[in-house]
Design an enzyme around this catalytic site. Sequence first.
Site, PDB file in Angstrom:
ATOM      1  N   ALA A 269       4.269  -4.658  -0.112  1.00  0.00           N
ATOM      2  CA  ALA A 269       3.800  -4.303  -1.452  1.00  0.00           C
ATOM      3  C   ALA A 269       3.269  -2.883  -1.558  1.00  0.00           C
ATOM      4  CB  ALA A 269       2.717  -5.294  -1.885  1.00  0.00           C
TER       5      ALA A 269
ATOM      6  N   ASN B 157      -1.867  -8.466   4.536  1.00  0.00           N
ATOM      7  CA  ASN B 157      -0.708  -7.841   5.172  1.00  0.00           C
ATOM      8  C   ASN B 157      -0.604  -6.355   4.853  1.00  0.00           C
ATOM      9  OD1 ASN B 157       0.298 -10.090   6.592  1.00  0.00           O
ATOM     10  ND2 ASN B 157       1.277 -10.871   4.755  1.00  0.00           N
TER      11      ASN B 157
ATOM     12  N   HIS C 193      -2.962  -2.060  -5.129  1.00  0.00           N
ATOM     13  CA  HIS C 193      -3.143  -1.547  -3.775  1.00  0.00           C
ATOM     14  C   HIS C 193      -3.344  -0.041  -3.872  1.00  0.00           C
ATOM     15  CE1 HIS C 193      -1.848  -5.424  -2.247  1.00  0.00           C
ATOM     16  NE2 HIS C 193      -0.768  -5.347  -3.009  1.00  0.00           N
TER      17      HIS C 193
END
Length: 259
Positions: free
Chosen positions: A116, A182, A212
């Site tokens: 991502a 992750n 993020h």
Amino acid sequence: MHLGLVGYGNIGKSLLDLLGAEDLARVTVLARPGKAVAHPRAEVAETTEALIAARPDLLVECAGHAAVRETVLPALKAGIDVVLVSIGALSDAALETALHRAAQDGGAMLILPAGAIGGIDLLAAMAPAGGLEVRYTGTKPPQAWRGTPAEDRIDLDGLTEATVFFSGTARDVAQAFPKNANVAATLALAGAGMDATQVELVADPTAAGNRHAYAVTSPLGDYEIRIDNRASNGNAKTSAATIYSVLREIRNRKGPVVI
């Protein structure tokens, strides 16, 4: 291509929906006994031994940390290349060492997709110069943190503003929040390492998806990245971009040009 798939949850199902006949000649899915797999070319293996015996050209793991030890290790030893989605499992230093050794012994490759997050190519290029400082913040809506230790730290239902509920290293977060870390682990492995990458996790009731953001300071230059990902349809914890990142890794195995 003959694709092996470990895990038939949200990521696994979505991947097979995206992969067409031009991508795959055959699919072998490691699934629980009696588990139905809705794909015209899919065969079901009920044990790791059966999956390895099928000899897929590439194996994709998307089943969680336990599957890394139980299936990825023996697959690498058997010489099968693996795309590892549960990158946070590498926060276990002993397991990381065992995976490296298994890949070397088997002549296989362990592939860590960007998932991502973006900018991994630049971060990994900067790492050999040393002096890296990496600070990552992961922000998700409260419902995306349900079923995690966040429920014990803050009142997810009562939040009225963005709230930091975890601060620590990438290794700390990968071990405490294995289903949500992750990205932090990927950044750490590409850059400054598990113990030098700083992480904050945030629950934000106004968040539309999974954000993020990270900042990098290096002798070679500084940069910041912020990505607002939409959550996948089947799981608020997983960004849809993660699925497409794995799709890219699979298609890069076939194409004459890789980027």
